[in-house]
Design an enzyme around this catalytic site. Structure first.
Site, short mmCIF file in Angstrom:
data_model
loop_
_atom_site.label_atom_id
_atom_site.label_comp_id
_atom_site.label_asym_id
_atom_site.label_seq_id
_atom_site.Cartn_x
_atom_site.Cartn_y
_atom_site.Cartn_z
N CYS A 158 -3.11 0.59 7.02
CA CYS A 158 -3.14 -0.08 8.32
C CYS A 158 -3.79 0.83 9.34
O CYS A 158 -4.37 0.36 10.31
CB CYS A 158 -1.73 -0.45 8.74
SG CYS A 158 -0.67 0.97 8.86
N ASN A 207 0.80 -1.23 0.00
CA ASN A 207 0.00 0.00 0.00
C ASN A 207 0.83 1.28 0.00
O ASN A 207 0.33 2.34 -0.38
CB ASN A 207 -1.03 -0.01 1.14
CG ASN A 207 -0.39 -0.02 2.50
OD1 ASN A 207 0.80 -0.35 2.62
ND2 ASN A 207 -1.14 0.30 3.52
N TYR A 208 2.07 1.19 0.44
CA TYR A 208 3.00 2.33 0.35
C TYR A 208 4.35 1.76 -0.10
O TYR A 208 5.32 1.80 0.67
CB TYR A 208 3.18 3.02 1.70
CG TYR A 208 2.07 3.94 2.13
CD1 TYR A 208 2.02 5.26 1.68
CD2 TYR A 208 1.08 3.52 3.01
CE1 TYR A 208 1.01 6.13 2.09
CE2 TYR A 208 0.07 4.37 3.42
CZ TYR A 208 0.05 5.67 2.96
OH TYR A 208 -0.95 6.52 3.37
N GLY A 256 3.64 -5.16 7.03
CA GLY A 256 2.73 -6.01 6.26
C GLY A 256 1.70 -6.64 7.17
O GLY A 256 1.42 -6.12 8.26
N GLY A 257 1.18 -7.77 6.74
CA GLY A 257 0.12 -8.42 7.49
C GLY A 257 0.65 -9.54 8.39
O GLY A 257 1.77 -9.46 8.92
N GLU A 287 5.74 -3.77 11.71
CA GLU A 287 4.52 -2.96 11.71
C GLU A 287 3.48 -3.78 10.97
O GLU A 287 3.56 -3.95 9.76
CB GLU A 287 4.75 -1.62 11.01
CG GLU A 287 5.69 -0.68 11.76
CD GLU A 287 5.16 -0.25 13.12
OE1 GLU A 287 3.94 -0.33 13.37
OE2 GLU A 287 5.99 0.15 13.95
N1 LIG Z 1 1.24 -1.48 10.59
C1 LIG Z 1 1.58 -0.97 9.43
O1 LIG Z 1 2.35 -0.01 9.35
C2 LIG Z 1 1.05 -1.53 8.16
C3 LIG Z 1 0.45 -2.76 8.10
N2 LIG Z 1 -0.01 -3.24 6.91
C4 LIG Z 1 -0.68 -4.52 6.89
O2 LIG Z 1 -0.27 -5.25 5.74
C5 LIG Z 1 -1.31 -6.01 5.19
C6 LIG Z 1 -1.48 -5.72 3.72
O3 LIG Z 1 -0.26 -5.59 3.07
P1 LIG Z 1 0.36 -6.78 2.22
O4 LIG Z 1 1.40 -6.21 1.34
O5 LIG Z 1 -0.74 -7.54 1.58
O6 LIG Z 1 0.98 -7.64 3.38
P2 LIG Z 1 1.80 -9.00 3.28
O7 LIG Z 1 2.14 -9.36 4.68
O8 LIG Z 1 1.11 -9.98 2.45
O9 LIG Z 1 3.12 -8.60 2.47
C7 LIG Z 1 4.02 -7.67 2.97
C8 LIG Z 1 5.37 -7.92 2.35
O10 LIG Z 1 5.87 -9.19 2.75
C9 LIG Z 1 6.29 -9.93 1.61
N3 LIG Z 1 6.18 -11.35 1.92
C10 LIG Z 1 5.19 -12.21 1.63
N4 LIG Z 1 5.48 -13.44 2.11
C11 LIG Z 1 6.69 -13.35 2.70
C12 LIG Z 1 7.52 -14.26 3.40
N5 LIG Z 1 7.19 -15.52 3.58
N6 LIG Z 1 8.68 -13.81 3.86
C13 LIG Z 1 9.06 -12.53 3.71
N7 LIG Z 1 8.32 -11.61 3.07
C14 LIG Z 1 7.14 -12.02 2.58
C15 LIG Z 1 5.38 -9.43 0.52
O11 LIG Z 1 5.93 -9.73 -0.75
P3 LIG Z 1 4.95 -10.14 -1.96
O12 LIG Z 1 4.17 -8.93 -2.29
O13 LIG Z 1 5.90 -10.52 -3.03
O14 LIG Z 1 4.10 -11.26 -1.48
C16 LIG Z 1 5.38 -7.94 0.83
O15 LIG Z 1 6.56 -7.33 0.38
C17 LIG Z 1 -2.52 -5.62 6.01
O16 LIG Z 1 -2.75 -6.60 6.99
C18 LIG Z 1 -2.12 -4.33 6.68
O17 LIG Z 1 -2.77 -4.03 7.87
C19 LIG Z 1 0.12 -2.54 5.78
C20 LIG Z 1 0.71 -1.32 5.79
C21 LIG Z 1 1.20 -0.73 6.98
O1 LIG Z 2 0.84 1.53 5.56
C1 LIG Z 2 0.00 2.15 6.18
O2 LIG Z 2 -1.16 1.92 6.06
C2 LIG Z 2 0.56 3.22 6.97
O3 LIG Z 2 1.71 2.97 7.57
C3 LIG Z 2 -0.33 4.28 7.36
O4 LIG Z 2 0.14 5.45 6.85
P1 LIG Z 2 -0.84 6.69 6.78
O5 LIG Z 2 -1.54 6.78 8.09
O6 LIG Z 2 0.06 7.84 6.51
O7 LIG Z 2 -1.79 6.41 5.67
#
Ligand SMILES: NC(=O)C1=CN([C@@H]2O[C@H](COP(=O)(O)OP(=O)(O)OC[C@H]3O[C@@H](n4cnc5c(N)ncnc54)[C@H](OP(=O)(O)O)[C@@H]3O)[C@@H](O)[C@H]2O)C=CC1
Ligand SMILES: O=C(O)[C@H](O)COP(=O)(O)O
Length: 506
Positions: A298, A169-170, A245-246, A264
């Site tokens: 997130c 997402n970013y 990520g998630g 995060e």
């Molecule tokens: N707290 C925060 O700051 C934030 C949290 N999020 C959370 O992230 C989720 C959505 O983002 P999304 O990108 O789908 O999250 P994912 O956890 O699916 O992916 C995040 C990153 O991890 C990589 N990845 C996937 N599998 C592995 C693995 N086994 N080992 C290492 N890296 C891996 C992905 O690569 P690839 O794309 O190639 O699979 C991507 O670069 C939501 O749950 C959201 O809440 C999102 C933004 C900010």
């Molecule tokens: O990835 C996310 O969703 C963020 O870390 C949140 O950033 P924002 O609050 O600036 O949208």
């Protein structure tokens, strides 16, 4: 245009190259990974599917490059970061174009992400110069049983090789929020960008290349996380992992070795609305917080907990604003754009259907075309519905009506997430009590959750993360404290008797 002009060297035919040893290379795998445009649902770009050998090589050169980078004066590191920031901003248009095509980010928000990233890099350079140039001086006689015979000097030293994994997402901003602190602190960096967003990230990396960083200091390997992710995160050459990520982050933290982790992860940010709240302010923030970038943040508002007595009025005000949201392609800068993938749209639909079966009130009809889901407010959601707890990461927002503040706090704290939350009330005393009671990394009073400004601390508790982000915290997290202790033969006091030379204590 993406892949043109100064960016021509990062692409070979129709496949973008990966970045190793200061060069753009094709993977020996001969394979590529397709990036699907969420709007057209057709292949937009292709990136290299890097091999384990290529990861090994990147780690090896990152280790060597870090050794000399750590000896590069702090002001020089900062100078290069400022240069990269300027180049990044200069090329905001092609990078934003990738964000529009890869992750369907609305056109204006895509430009904002790149500009914000440039600002983040510059601020990090300045903050690094300030905080990394300082250390501590301790004396031993403040601890019982010790005389003033030991002087302890502390400084912050780099960790080594930082592995950065940002989410879709970013892909630019959450990459530079890891790259810049790592580099200013004297580390080298290996980036694994998200697959959706990888091409925007490769363009961003090229801006660092153009700034003239030493070869091997920054590398970028592409490929599916599910294929090379474990190999990267469990690689013995990695000295720190910064991941956003998630749930994948929870799995990584269990598998990673004894290295510092900055995680995060997801959130279910609650918005508690009290009876005395400014309901127009709350409604505006709920819509902005819940539906910006189609809820794929997130920090998005992911559940509204409103006092029953004001719920009808609030829902009406929110609905009036939802009706004004534009829905369509990111190129038209619509408010609601297609979600990142078909599987994400299917997941969101699953949550909506569960709420339907359990009789939630649909404030708008559910509508979906491909990955495009129209904004939807679900009223009268109850705790037995999945949407009450799960993170849709889409434009669907549940409203739970509560009869007491305690009920709202209880719902918020029963979540396995604890990223941010917010409370709307005109009573600052109540707001503080609620803020203290909420088990989240941050509570916003009278505004929607948000990560920025980027120098503010940003952290989640429980399954929302480990450690803290924000520019200063990230720099500190990517360093280790080193101490040198000078042992004196006799106690020594400033301006005191110089016993060792037989002086007098006048
Ligand atoms: N707290 C925060 O700051 C934030 C949290 N999020 C959370 O992230 C989720 C959505 O983002 P999304 O990108 O789908 O999250 P994912 O956890 O699916 O992916 C995040 C990153 O991890 C990589 N990845 C996937 N599998 C592995 C693995 N086994 N080992 C290492 N890296 C891996 C992905 O690569 P690839 O794309 O190639 O699979 C991507 O670069 C939501 O749950 C959201 O809440 C999102 C933004 C900010
Ligand atoms: O990835 C996310 O969703 C963020 O870390 C949140 O950033 P924002 O609050 O600036 O949208």
């Amino acid at each position: 245009m993406a892949g043109n002009g100064v960016f021509a060297e990062i692409i070979d035919g129709e496949v973008y190259k990966y970045y190793c040893e200061g060069e753009w290379r094709k993977s020996a795998s001969g394979k590529s990974v397709a990036i699907i445009n969420p709007t057209t649902r057709k292949t937009q770009y292709k990136v290299q599917a890097c091999t384990q050998e290529e990861v090994n090589k990147v780690m090896e050169i990152a280790k060597a490059a870090q050794k000399s980078w750590a000896k590069t004066p702090l002001w020089k590191r900062a100078e290069l970061l400022h240069k990269a920031a300027a180049i990044l901003k200069e090329h905001k248009a092609p990078i934003a174009e990738c964000l529009v095509k890869e992750i369907a980010k609305p056109a204006k928000d895509a430009v904002t992400e790149v500009v914000r990233s440039g600002d983040l890099v510059s601020y990090t350079a300045e903050e690094g110069v300030r905080i990394l140039g300082e250390g501590k001086f301790l004396v031993s006689d403040s601890f019982p049983g010790n005389e003033r015979t030991k002087y302890c000097l502390t400084s912050k030293i780099p960790l080594g090789v930082i592995l950065a994994i940002p989410p879709f997402n970013y892909p630019v901003n959450l990459a530079v929020s890891k790259i810049a602190p790592a580099l200013i602190a004297g580390n080298s960096l290996v980036l694994k960008p998200p697959t959706q967003g990888a091409v925007a990230a490769l363009h961003m990396v090229h801006c660092f290349h153009l700034a003239g960083f030493p070869k091997g200091l920054i590398s970028c390997v592409t490929g599916k996380g599910s294929e090379i992710g474990d190999f990267l995160t469990m690689h013995p050459g990695v000295n720190c992992i910064s991941f956003t990520g998630g749930d994948t982050g929870v799995a990584i933290s269990k598998k990673a070795g004894m290295v510092p982790l900055q995680m995060e992860l997801g959130g279910k940010d609650a918005c508690i609305v009290l009876e005395d709240a400014d309901l127009d302010l709350a409604a505006g923030n709920i819509v902005k917080g819940g539906f910006s970038y189609s809820g794929q943040r997130c920090t998005a508002v992911k559940v509204v907990l409103v006092m029953e007595s004001v719920a009808d009025t609030l829902v009406e005000k929110v609905n009036a604003k939802v009706a004004k949201l534009t829905v369509g392609p990111p190129e038209d800068d619509c408010d609601i754009t297609p979600v990142v993938s078909e599987s994400s749209a299917n997941f969101i639909e699953g949550l909506v259907m569960d709420a339907k079966e359990k009789d939630a009130t649909f404030c708008q009809p559910y509508k979906r075309e491909g990955n495009l889901i129209w904004p939807l407010l679900l009223d009268n959601v109850r705790p037995d519905m999945r949407i009450a707890w799960e993170e849709p990461f889409g434009p669907v927002l549940p409203v739970i009506r509560i009869n007491s503040v305690e009920e709202g706090i209880h719902h918020c704290n029963a979540s396995n997430f604890g990223l941010q939350g917010c409370v709307f009330t005109k009573d600052i005393n109540k707001a503080i009590l609620i803020s203290d009671a909420m088990e989240t990394g941050t509570v916003q009073i009278n505004s929607a959750p948000a990560r920025g400004p980027d120098h503010f601390p940003f952290q989640g508790i429980k399954d929302s993360g480990i450690g803290s982000q924000g520019i200063t915290n990230s720099i500190n997290m990517m360093t280790k404290v080193k101490t040198t202790v000078i042992n004196l033969p006799t106690p020594s006091y400033t301006m005191g008797l110089i016993l060792v030379f037989g002086g007098r204590d006048d």
